[in-house]
Design a protein around this motif. Structure first.
Motif, short mmCIF file in Angstrom:
data_model
loop_
_atom_site.label_atom_id
_atom_site.label_comp_id
_atom_site.label_asym_id
_atom_site.label_seq_id
_atom_site.Cartn_x
_atom_site.Cartn_y
_atom_site.Cartn_z
N LEU A 146 30.74 33.87 46.11
CA LEU A 146 29.52 33.86 45.32
C LEU A 146 29.80 33.53 43.86
N VAL A 147 30.81 34.18 43.29
CA VAL A 147 31.13 33.96 41.88
C VAL A 147 31.59 32.53 41.66
N LEU A 148 32.54 32.06 42.44
CA LEU A 148 33.05 30.70 42.26
C LEU A 148 31.97 29.67 42.58
N GLY A 149 31.20 29.93 43.63
CA GLY A 149 30.14 28.99 43.97
C GLY A 149 29.08 28.88 42.89
N LEU A 164 25.70 35.50 39.77
CA LEU A 164 26.78 36.33 39.24
C LEU A 164 26.29 37.77 39.03
N GLY A 165 25.09 37.93 38.50
CA GLY A 165 24.55 39.26 38.27
C GLY A 165 24.32 40.03 39.56
N LEU A 166 23.85 39.35 40.59
CA LEU A 166 23.64 40.02 41.87
C LEU A 166 24.97 40.43 42.50
N ALA A 167 25.99 39.58 42.37
CA ALA A 167 27.31 39.94 42.88
C ALA A 167 27.85 41.18 42.18
N ALA A 168 27.64 41.24 40.86
CA ALA A 168 28.10 42.41 40.10
C ALA A 168 27.31 43.66 40.45
N ALA A 169 26.06 43.49 40.88
CA ALA A 169 25.26 44.65 41.28
C ALA A 169 25.71 45.22 42.62
N VAL A 170 26.37 44.40 43.45
CA VAL A 170 26.89 44.87 44.72
C VAL A 170 28.19 45.64 44.51
N LYS A 171 29.07 45.08 43.68
CA LYS A 171 30.36 45.68 43.41
C LYS A 171 30.73 45.36 41.97
N LEU A 172 31.22 46.31 41.23
CA LEU A 172 31.34 46.15 39.79
C LEU A 172 32.38 45.12 39.37
N THR A 173 33.41 44.88 40.18
CA THR A 173 34.50 43.99 39.75
C THR A 173 34.05 42.55 39.47
N PRO A 174 33.08 41.95 40.20
CA PRO A 174 32.68 40.59 39.83
C PRO A 174 32.06 40.48 38.44
N ALA A 175 31.71 41.63 37.83
CA ALA A 175 31.11 41.58 36.50
C ALA A 175 32.03 40.94 35.48
N PHE A 176 33.35 40.96 35.73
CA PHE A 176 34.27 40.34 34.80
C PHE A 176 34.11 38.82 34.75
N ALA A 286 39.85 35.80 33.40
CA ALA A 286 38.85 36.87 33.33
C ALA A 286 38.94 37.79 34.54
N GLU A 287 39.07 37.22 35.72
CA GLU A 287 39.08 38.03 36.94
C GLU A 287 40.38 38.83 37.08
N THR A 294 40.75 47.82 35.53
CA THR A 294 39.96 48.81 36.26
C THR A 294 40.90 49.89 36.81
N PRO A 295 40.44 51.13 36.91
CA PRO A 295 41.33 52.21 37.33
C PRO A 295 41.96 52.00 38.70
N ILE A 296 41.17 51.48 39.64
CA ILE A 296 41.68 51.27 40.99
C ILE A 296 41.40 49.84 41.43
N SER A 297 42.47 49.14 41.80
CA SER A 297 42.37 47.80 42.37
C SER A 297 43.24 47.77 43.61
N TRP A 298 42.64 48.05 44.76
CA TRP A 298 43.40 47.98 46.00
C TRP A 298 43.95 46.57 46.18
N SER A 299 45.01 46.45 46.94
CA SER A 299 45.63 45.14 47.08
C SER A 299 44.66 44.10 47.65
N HIS A 300 43.69 44.55 48.48
CA HIS A 300 42.74 43.57 49.04
C HIS A 300 41.75 43.06 48.00
N HIS A 301 41.67 43.72 46.84
CA HIS A 301 40.82 43.18 45.77
C HIS A 301 41.41 41.91 45.17
N TRP A 302 42.70 41.69 45.38
CA TRP A 302 43.40 40.60 44.68
C TRP A 302 43.28 39.26 45.40
N VAL A 303 42.14 39.00 46.03
CA VAL A 303 41.92 37.68 46.63
C VAL A 303 41.89 36.59 45.57
N TRP A 304 41.76 36.99 44.31
CA TRP A 304 41.80 36.00 43.22
C TRP A 304 43.19 35.43 43.03
#
Length: 405
Positions: A146-149, A164-176, A286-287, A294-304
């Motif tokens: 969503l963010v890249l698209g 971008l705003g809707l993605a950030a409303a689902v999960k806070l990390t895309p807000a970056f 940025a990502e 962020t305090p917690i970034s599980w390894s699966h968050h690192w798809v970037w």
């Protein structure tokens, strides 16, 4: 290799399907999304717990109430169908991420672009953050797409900002991703992003006021509820320091020093990427910065890691030694599945206090890769690669931002 890119992609997808059939995943996060989401309507969303096993014995719903509204349709379809649809959508999102990263990096027609995207999709399917996301039924690939698209394909400020705003409303990390809009001076898109995020949050507040108050005023800062910050599963800067320096690392001088360092480095990277109109470099900076702080970034968050590897392999600094070192570091960490290996070792230990140094140092792998990437982006291209300035490139990517769209 580019001539056979389609075959590589077909082989990779076939192996993935076989792996899913032979070793069926247990998408616990998807199960949480599906079972918890109806509670946003009836109450008790944040009382939901899926009982698993140590070191994370229960999995609660940890996203904003708006995310529960988005996930609600999952509860309307059979579990097997939900898994199949989520897997298919996530693999498609991986391809979208590769295609959009390539579009931000290259301009105009590129006859090798399609082959390059297919090859990166084929290889990216086996990177550890991607595999972990698919195995857990996580939402990371869908949000990344969503963010890249939004930033690579949509032509209007309203479209880019709203998605971008809707993605950030689902999960806070895309807000970056908002840093990308600010760094590229897309003020209208940034305003739309803020309005969309606020609007989505207000909608959820209207539907579930009690759950919204509880989340935004209490739970959003409760990291203990999400999981053990000290675990190697957490690849944020704070997680790495808690393993290296102990559980009180976040109050130590070392924490503030490290935070300042990982702010200065991406700041320089952003500055240089903006100067050379390097759109993908701006976004991954940025990502990655968001994942670190962020305090917690599980390894699966690192798809970037995948768009980052694309930049390191094909970007303006691809011939620099630092870019090659960073690319190799990402490959070793993600293809070699460093974090899962460390998790197995960690789970065989009692609660580590102090944390074993032999696990703590390699456990900072993603943070090290991110820092190397910041250095590579901040260093800029070789003189031979820099080429003439292209003032129209950013305008093409941003769309008609100055026309009030």
């Amino acid at each position: 290799m580019t001539r056979h890119a389609g075959w590589f992609l077909a082989a990779s997808l076939t192996l993935h399907v076989l792996a899913v059939i032979v070793f069926p995943p247990m998408p616990l996060d998807l199960r949480v999304y599906r079972e918890a989401s109806p509670l946003v309507l009836s109450g008790g969303l944040y009382d939901y717990q899926l009982h698993t096993s140590p070191p994370i014995p229960v999995l609660p719903f940890t996203y904003p109430p708006f995310a529960a509204l988005v996930f609600l349709p999952l509860s309307w379809i059979p579990w097997t169908a939900a898994i199949a649809l989520w897997q298919a959508a996530s693999v498609g999102a991986l391809a979208v991420m590769c295609a959009c990263a390539d579009r931000l990096l290259f301009t105009g027609r590129d006859r090798n672009g399609r082959s390059r995207v297919m090859l990166w999709t084929a290889g990216g399917l086996w990177l550890e953050p991607v595999r972990h996301t698919l195995d857990q039924g996580q939402v990371n690939l869908l949000l990344g797409a969503l963010v890249l698209g939004a930033l690579a394909l949509l032509r209007t400020a309203a479209g880019r900002g709203t998605v971008l705003g809707l993605a950030a409303a689902v999960k806070l990390t895309p807000a970056f991703g908002g840093l990308y809009l600010l760094a590229t001076r897309q003020w209208r898109a940034a305003a739309w992003a803020l309005a969309a995020a606020v609007g989505a949050t207000a909608l959820a507040w209207q539907v579930a006021p009690h759950e919204s108050v509880r989340y935004w005023f209490t739970l959003v800062t409760d990291t203990q509820r999400i999981g053990p910050l000290w675990s190697v599963r957490n690849q944020s800067l704070r997680g790495a320091l808690s393993r290296l320096l102990g559980p009180d690392a976040d109050t130590a001088v070392a924490w503030w020093t490290a935070l300042a360092l990982v702010t200065v480095l991406p700041g320089r990277a952003l500055w240089n990427a903006v100067r050379r109109q390097d759109l993908l470099g701006i976004l991954i900076t940025a990502e990655l910065y968001g994942l670190l702080v962020t305090p917690i970034s599980w390894s699966h968050h690192w798809v970037w890691c995948l768009p980052t590897m694309i930049w390191l392999a094909h970007g303006p600094a691809r011939r620099r030694l630092l870019s090659r070192v960073a690319l190799v570091a990402w490959a070793i960490t993600t293809v070699g599945r460093v974090v899962p290996l460390l998790i197995r070792a960690e789970d065989g230990l009692p609660h580590p206090s102090p944390y074993p140094a032999l696990l703590a140092w390699p456990g900072a792998a993603y943070a090290v890769c991110a820092v190397l990437s910041f250095l590579a982006i901040g260093a800029g291209p070789e003189a031979a690669d820099a080429g003439p300035a292209r003032p129209t490139r950013v305008d093409e990517a941003w769309g008609a931002r100055d026309q009030g769209r």
